[in-house]
Design a protein around this motif. Structure first.
Motif: not given
Length: 108
Positions: A45-58, A21-23, A63-67, A11-16
């Motif tokens: 996504g929006v709001g500065g999100v960049f998350e990698v999820r495998l199934g239900a696990e992030t 980077r996601a591709a 934001k959590a990792e700081g980069g 999930e990547y931020c479209t606003q950013c």
């Protein structure tokens, strides 16, 4: 349409404007895990999100990792969950989580 397992989402931020980077991240993971991943999805996504999820696990949250994740670090995290006995070659040698010459550092 049936879902193929395991399913990885980026999930990547479209606003950013982090689509490239996601591709690129998806390309790196699909190249490494050619038969181990069933599906890789890019999720806008929006709001500065960049998350990698495998199934239900992030696996990684910017934001959590700081980069953003280093490619070798992300590959190890995913490998440990879907193919724990598999060698990642040179990516296994960089235990600090950094890879010199990472193209992902230059965008965004």
């Amino acid at each position: 349409m049936t879902s193929r397992e395991p399913r990885l989402e980026i999930e990547y931020c479209t606003q950013c404007r982090w689509l490239m980077r996601a591709a690129w991240t998806a390309q790196e993971l699909l190249t490494t895990f050619t038969t181990d991943l069933g599906e890789v999805a890019l999720v806008p996504g929006v709001g500065g999100v960049f998350e990698v999820r495998l199934g239900a696990e992030t696996i990684w949250s910017r934001k959590a990792e700081g980069g953003f994740p280093e490619p070798a670090q992300l590959k190890r995290l995913i490998r440990d969950r879907i193919a724990p006995g598999r060698s990642l070659g040179h990516s296994d040698g960089h235990k600090s989580g950094t890879v010199s010459g990472s193209r992902a550092e230059s965008d965004g």
